[in-house]
Write a protein that holds these residues in place. Structure first.
Motif: not given
Length: 112
Positions: A64-90
């Motif tokens: 898990y990595a905390y990221v910004r998604v279009n200016g909103d706080p978010g979380v990037r979820l990665s597996a060993p072979d790459g990114v599987v999901s991005v969550l943006a929180l409003e």
């Protein structure tokens, strides 16, 4: 973000509901490529159960990595072979999470 992530990872339904606004809405986008909720999920309890349910179905140890998604706080979820999901929180005015937008469509995750 820390309380949200910890609640999801630990499967703590009450703690997750506590950080969500009562009228929170969760949207997921699989783009017809991967499985996602077909309709928005309304309300903190239903959204929390959905998020914890997703966490429980993972068959890998996510990174898990905390990221910004279009200016909103978010979380990037990665597996060993790459990114599987991005969550943006409003967030609402009180700091509760009013909206969760999950992108799992791999075609939309190439720049994540």
């Amino acid at each position: 973000m820390a309380a949200f992530s910890a609640a999801v990872l630990e499967g703590d339904l009450d703690a997750l509901i506590a950080v969500l606004a009562t009228d929170a809405v969760l949207y997921s986008d699989g783009g017809g490529v991967v499985r996602a909720a077909r309709r928005p999920i309304y309300g903190a309890p239903k959204a929390a159960r959905f998020l914890i349910g997703i966490q429980r179905t993972l068959d890998f140890q996510p990174l898990y990595a905390y990221v910004r998604v279009n200016g909103d706080p978010g979380v990037r979820l990665s597996a060993p072979d790459g990114v599987v999901s991005v969550l943006a929180l409003e967030l609402d005015g009180a700091g509760a999470i009013a909206g969760v937008r999950i992108v799992v469509n791999p075609l939309k995750l190439t720049r994540a």
